[in-house]
Design a protein around this motif. Structure first.
Motif, PDB file in Angstrom:
ATOM      1  N   SER B 106      36.232 -23.326   0.883  1.00  0.00           N
ATOM      2  CA  SER B 106      34.906 -22.745   1.051  1.00  0.00           C
ATOM      3  C   SER B 106      33.846 -23.777   0.691  1.00  0.00           C
ATOM      4  O   SER B 106      34.120 -24.768   0.021  1.00  0.00           O
ATOM      5  CB  SER B 106      34.763 -21.516   0.163  1.00  0.00           C
ATOM      6  N   LEU B 107      32.642 -23.515   1.165  1.00  0.00           N
ATOM      7  CA  LEU B 107      31.567 -24.480   0.951  1.00  0.00           C
ATOM      8  C   LEU B 107      31.335 -24.752  -0.528  1.00  0.00           C
ATOM      9  O   LEU B 107      31.100 -25.877  -0.927  1.00  0.00           O
ATOM     10  CB  LEU B 107      30.271 -23.957   1.577  1.00  0.00           C
ATOM     11  N   GLN B 108      31.428 -23.682  -1.321  1.00  0.00           N
ATOM     12  CA  GLN B 108      31.207 -23.866  -2.756  1.00  0.00           C
ATOM     13  C   GLN B 108      32.245 -24.815  -3.321  1.00  0.00           C
ATOM     14  O   GLN B 108      31.972 -25.640  -4.166  1.00  0.00           O
ATOM     15  CB  GLN B 108      31.319 -22.533  -3.500  1.00  0.00           C
ATOM     16  N   MET B 109      33.469 -24.675  -2.802  1.00  0.00           N
ATOM     17  CA  MET B 109      34.560 -25.518  -3.247  1.00  0.00           C
ATOM     18  C   MET B 109      34.244 -26.967  -2.916  1.00  0.00           C
ATOM     19  O   MET B 109      34.586 -27.884  -3.647  1.00  0.00           O
ATOM     20  CB  MET B 109      35.812 -25.051  -2.505  1.00  0.00           C
ATOM     21  N   GLN B 110      33.561 -27.160  -1.790  1.00  0.00           N
ATOM     22  CA  GLN B 110      33.190 -28.519  -1.408  1.00  0.00           C
ATOM     23  C   GLN B 110      31.933 -28.976  -2.140  1.00  0.00           C
ATOM     24  O   GLN B 110      31.387 -30.029  -1.863  1.00  0.00           O
ATOM     25  CB  GLN B 110      32.934 -28.599   0.091  1.00  0.00           C
ATOM     26  N   GLY B 111      31.423 -28.124  -3.016  1.00  0.00           N
ATOM     27  CA  GLY B 111      30.239 -28.483  -3.780  1.00  0.00           C
ATOM     28  C   GLY B 111      28.947 -28.341  -3.002  1.00  0.00           C
ATOM     29  O   GLY B 111      27.946 -28.951  -3.327  1.00  0.00           O
ATOM     30  N   LYS B 112      28.993 -27.511  -1.947  1.00  0.00           N
ATOM     31  CA  LYS B 112      27.782 -27.312  -1.159  1.00  0.00           C
ATOM     32  C   LYS B 112      27.238 -25.920  -1.404  1.00  0.00           C
ATOM     33  O   LYS B 112      28.009 -24.974  -1.517  1.00  0.00           O
ATOM     34  CB  LYS B 112      28.098 -27.500   0.320  1.00  0.00           C
ATOM     35  N   SER B 113      25.948 -25.827  -1.450  1.00  0.00           N
ATOM     36  CA  SER B 113      25.359 -24.562  -1.864  1.00  0.00           C
ATOM     37  C   SER B 113      25.015 -23.674  -0.682  1.00  0.00           C
ATOM     38  O   SER B 113      24.565 -24.138   0.356  1.00  0.00           O
ATOM     39  CB  SER B 113      24.105 -24.823  -2.675  1.00  0.00           C
TER      40      SER B 113
END
Lengths: 365, 661
Positions: B106-113
């Motif tokens: 998920s985007l959060q996992m990729q450090g993206k908000s």
């Protein structure tokens, strides 16, 4: 507006919290909770005091998505200072202990936040601690932003404690800012944590880092990966104690709403066990704590229901760094289910009826 | 900048393999198709979902390299048996043959908000940059919409659409997840233009015990996308594959499987990979032979909610669209749900609406059905017919024979060759269920209401048929003469004697001039096939007939071949000459985009217009842009799909207008 906030998320959290707290207001009365436990070298006294409540949770941002400790705080009511003092006197002054005392004061917020714990109350507590003479370590909690804001209060406290060691627990939760913002609504960042950690170390204060397992919107595997990275990061930054906290679902939180719709499930105990095991190896010199709240219950970390107690014992063993059995699948057949769930994107598709997965019985080969 | 780079990559299609979905066969809403993705895969099939782990443990590993060079972190994971956390699970041999789909953390996992939802386009090209060129599907949005964003559902679809529009030609490379929300149907209006390769029905398995929601979920999405979009149902147990294929799901996976067992369902006791593959194989072969419905029934019988679902499908979904006008050689009706099969419903409807007894008919004889089809080839019917012939002599030309049966209801003798009258089979015990009785009574009533008052009715039936016949006639105030009930067998000598008596005593028929009964027969078939009144236009008086009903009839007019009657299906095939005769009065017309055709097939993308009434295997007339007839042919897809489907086989040509003629 706080720059570390996702308005969509915080708006929803605020709404849920507001609804629950207004409904709670009439029936609630602030409780003081305390416990005494013993180990080889010292006694640990834990006391939870109903202060005003976490400022972050009471702010218009709604607080953290998984935290419902605000429900037990005083909020608008008067803080029962007298009762708190009586309880403390009972516990640390009047009672005599054979070993030294470690005192943990948790206020479900920030100990050094002026609005949460009034200056007067903090000073009273410190007086009592000094009077006691049996205490060798004081343990409190604080959000990193209030550590940076309340440097004066901390320095003052250190001065008054003199010989008594101070330990401050900081909720790191995740070392990924995106998760803190979009899943947690934590309101702080990794950088704030790091700065406050460095500051506390410079004052020779011990730092305990809370690491959370399974933020909302995450599947089991992602949660585990994130926790591993967080443990590694915390260790690298030099935290003194790592506390692994699996999620427990509290009323009036976003997680509860998701849980109610069966779109969120607390982590498996298998995940917790593996994490403790990995943490032991990643951070061989750091103390690891793991005491899952509501473990084995529907709302806490749990497995299939049959092996919860056994796995909890294993977790305790793992925390003590004792040797664990090699093959977990022999302990309970639900281990296979766990492995499957870790390997497939079940939860990524937001399939509901997640709770069912845990209960499915595996085929006997 | 990055956006530009990736857009250029999208457009320079040199390395992008041709990736499309084609429908080969269609039944119900289910389809047998082919996906070309590097290699070709036959659908329904499994989707090989892979979770892509970007190297996000590098930070953790780096911490170790200082202390112990011998890959410390790897060792830790290995000791705990957790290698799958580090690398994608090695692709197993068996699943490598399925189309692959990549899932991102998920985007959060990729450090993206997520907070900057509107700027998601910027995340997207970077993430998928290297993957656009591979032979795999990509999960478009690497996170799924949390419930709290629900109020912003529209935003989700708009974002999806915007992302898809960036990729222009490559939209078919993406999988879009549409989670189920009962409150969401309004949002589905937004996705009318959604052109993804795969639509993932993420929450499907949670609605299994609520057939109503399941159906509304699937159909609301289905109505909004083009038919070349594939549907994927993750985490489904194998016993649900057939009914979901019937609803148009093309892709499944193994995720439910392996060590779970679900309890009650006898068809799921062995929840194993082989089972899953076996079911898919069965579905594919059933689709090929037009027997999917039978397979669905078998599986649906094993689980009550599935059966509920099947009944609701029959009620709510216009299955007639996807049902061939004639199918395989047999049609088995073994339980209640089969009495509402689309083939059965269509026959009853068409008899009700398109069949009309001729104006010369003065009497009707009701007969029971026979096990052997067509009826006239059975022993019993041969006896009946010889009795009628010997008793009525030439007067029999003004008498119609009607067969009463279940579940088809009323079958006129002239339609006995027509699918499914000559092809159905039911379990016979002599006891009729109330549903069968009701269906027959209904059909009979509708039929008798249309008959002129003067027509005399004679019934040579017993048991339930007799009961129904007398009841209906009493309700309609009609006189019907039926033999006594004490008969043991309708083919016994005494009984046949009674039949003769019945015919001579009760039928009062005037002599009429001799008629060509084969012409009447062909006209009835033409009416049934092309619409009421077409028969007379299509078959004029002066035609020449070659052959016999049982083998097929060739029909010629003025020295030119007009059409052929095929006894195997009971339908007529059109030639250009015949097409010219009925062009004005039939709806089976397909408009071709162009002047003239070459080759023997028309692809769906070249079809400009087609009537929605066209069914699979229907005879169609092909006209060009100037409304001139250019060919006749057989439709491969229902009319609606002929227009909507952007590729694949559409119509097979039977005869073309010669260029220089």
């Amino acid at each position: 507006m706080h720059n570390q906030v996702n308005p969509l998320l915080s708006g929803r959290i605020q709404e849920i919290r507001h609804n629950y707290l207004t409904q709670l207001a009439e029936t609630s009365h602030s409780k003081i909770w305390s416990s005494v436990s013993e180990n080889e070298h010292y006694f640990t006294i834990t006391i939870v005091i109903p202060t005003r409540g976490c400022s972050w949770a009471l702010s218009k941002n709604g607080g953290c998505s998984v935290c419902g400790y605000i429900n037990d705080s005083s909020r608008e009511n008067v803080i029962p200072v007298k009762r708190i003092k009586e309880e403390l006197i009972n516990l640390i002054i009047e009672a005599e202990y054979s070993k030294p005392l470690e005192l943990q004061i948790f206020n479900s917020g920030s100990f050094f936040d002026e609005t949460d714990v009034p200056e007067q109350l903090r000073s009273d507590i410190l007086n009592l601690i000094n009077r006691s003479g049996q205490i060798f370590k004081l343990s409190v909690e604080c959000r990193p932003d209030f550590i940076l804001k309340g440097k004066k209060a901390i320095e003052n406290t250190i001065k008054r404690l003199s010989d008594i060691k101070l330990e401050i627990g900081i909720g790191l939760e995740s070392s990924n800012n995106a998760i803190l913002q979009d899943c947690w609504n934590k309101g702080t960042t990794l950088e704030e944590y790091e700065t406050s950690l460095k500051y506390l170390h410079s004052k020779e204060v011990l730092v305990k880092s809370y690491i959370f397992i399974k933020p909302p919107f995450f599947n089991e595997q992602e949660a585990m990966r994130d926790a591993i990275k967080t443990i590694s990061d915390a260790q690298k930054m030099g935290t003194d104690i790592i506390s692994i906290n699996p999620c427990n679902i509290q009323n009036g939180t976003l997680v509860y709403e998701l849980f109610r719709k069966d779109e969120y499930q607390p982590p498996w105990l298998w995940t917790v066990l593996h994490l403790v095991k990995i943490a032991n190896e990643i951070a061989p010199d750091t103390r690891i704590i793991c005491d899952p709240t509501a473990a084995g219950k529907e709302r806490g970390a749990h497995n299939c229901g049959k092996c919860d107690k056994i796995v909890l014992k294993l977790i305790k063993k793992a925390v003590q760094r004792e040797k664990l059995p090699e093959n977990f699948s022999e302990i309970c057949s639900c281990y296979l289910n766990w492995e499957i769930i870790m390997n497939t994107p079940w939860e990524s598709f937001r399939t509901r009826n997640l709770s069912r997965l845990r209960k499915l019985s595996p085929l006997k080969e | 900048m990055d956006l530009e780079v990736i857009q250029r990559a999208f457009w320079s299609k040199q390395d992008v393999s041709d990736l499309v979905f084609e429908i080969q066969k269609y039944e119900g809403l289910g389809r047998l198709g082919t996906v070309f993705l590097g290699q070709s895969h036959e659908t329904p099939t499994f989707l090989n979902i892979q979770m892509r782990k970007e190297d996000d443990f590098t930070r953790v590993e780096a911490a170790f390299s200082e202390e112990s060079a011998s890959s410390g972190f790897k060792k830790i994971l290995k000791n705990s048996n957790l290698e799958f956390l580090r690398s994608s699970r090695p692709q197993s041999q068996e699943s490598s043959t399925f189309p692959k789909c990549v899932l991102y953390p998920s985007l959060q996992m990729q450090g993206k908000s997520l907070a900057k939802l509107k700027r998601i386009e910027e995340f997207f090209p970077k993430t998928h940059k290297s993957l656009i060129l591979g032979n795999e599907y990509i999960h478009l949005i690497p996170w799924d919409l949390p419930d709290i964003y629900l109020d912003h559902g529209m935003k989700y679809y708009k974002t999806v659409n915007r992302l898809l529009s960036i990729s222009k030609d490559n939209h078919f490379k993406f999988m879009v997840n549409i989670p189920f929300r009962s409150s969401q149907s309004d949002s589905f209006k937004e996705i009318s233009t959604l052109k993804a390769g795969i639509i993932c029905l993420g929450d499907l398995s949670s609605t299994f015990n609520h057939p109503k929601y399941l159906l509304s979920y699937i159909s609301s999405i289905r109505n909004k996308v083009t038919p070349d979009v594939m549907f994927y149902a993750p985490g489904v147990p194998s016993s649900f594959f057939p009914i979901l294929s019937y609803l148009g799901i093309d892709l499944f996976d193994f995720t439910f499987l392996s060590s779970f067992h679900t309890g009650g369902n006898a068809l799921e006791l062995e929840n194993k990979v082989e089972d899953y593959k076996f079911v898919i194989k069965r579905i594919n072969s059933a689709l090929k032979s037009g027997k999917l419905r039978d397979l669905v029934r078998i599986y649906a019988n094993s689980y009550p909610p599935q059966k509920t679902l099947l009944r609701m499908i029959d009620k709510q979904i216009p299955l007639d669209q996807g049902t061939a006008i004639y199918g395989s050689e047999s049609l088995y009706c073994t339980d209640q749900t089969d009495f509402s099969r689309p083939e059965v419903n269509r026959f009853r409807d068409r008899v009700r609406n398109r069949y009309q007894i001729g104006s010369h008919i003065q009497g009707i004889i009701f007969l029971p059905c026979s096990a052997k089809k067509p009826y006239s080839q059975s022993k019993s019917h041969q006896v009946f017919r010889s009795v009628i012939r010997r008793t009525l002599k030439s007067k029999r030309h003004s008498v119609a024979e009607i067969i009463l049966t279940s579940p088809l209801g009323v079958v006129p003798r002239n339609l006995e060759y027509t699918y499914p009258a000559a092809h159905y089979d039911i379990p016979v015990t002599g006891d009729w269920s109330s549903l069968e009785k009701r269906q027959l009574a209904q059909d009979l009533e509708d039929f008798l209401k249309k008959c002129p008052e003067s027509v005399q009715l004679v019934g040579y039936v017993k048991g339930t048929e007799k009961e129904v016949l007398t009841d209906v006639c009493r309700n309609l105030n009609k006189v019907v003469h039926i033999i006594d009930n004490e008969v043991s067998s309708l083919t016994s000598k005494e009984c046949l004697y009674q039949f003769r008596q019945l015919l001579t005593n009760n039928l009062n028929i005037n002599q009429i001039s001799k008629r060509n009964r084969t012409l009447d027969f062909l006209r009835t078939v033409a009416d049934y096939q092309f619409g009421k009144g077409v028969g007379k236009l299509l078959i004029p008086e002066g035609v020449r007939l070659h052959g016999h009903k049982e083998l097929g009839i060739r029909i010629q007019h003025a020295g030119k071949h007009l059409m052929t009657f095929r006894s195997s299906t009971g339908f007529l095939t059109l030639s250009i000459e015949a097409a010219k005769r009925i062009i004005g009065s039939t709806r089976n017309i397909v408009k071709f985009e162009g002047e003239s055709i070459r080759g023997t097939t028309i692809f769906a993308n070249a079809i400009k217009q087609a009537d929605h009434e066209i069914r699979i295997n229907d005879e169609v007339i092909i006209i060009n842009e100037h409304e001139e007839i250019i060919a006749t042919g057989i439709a491969y897809l229902p009319g609606k799909l002929l227009i909507d489907m952007p590729r694949g086989l559409g119509v097979k040509i039977r005869q073309k207008v010669k260029e220089n003629a």
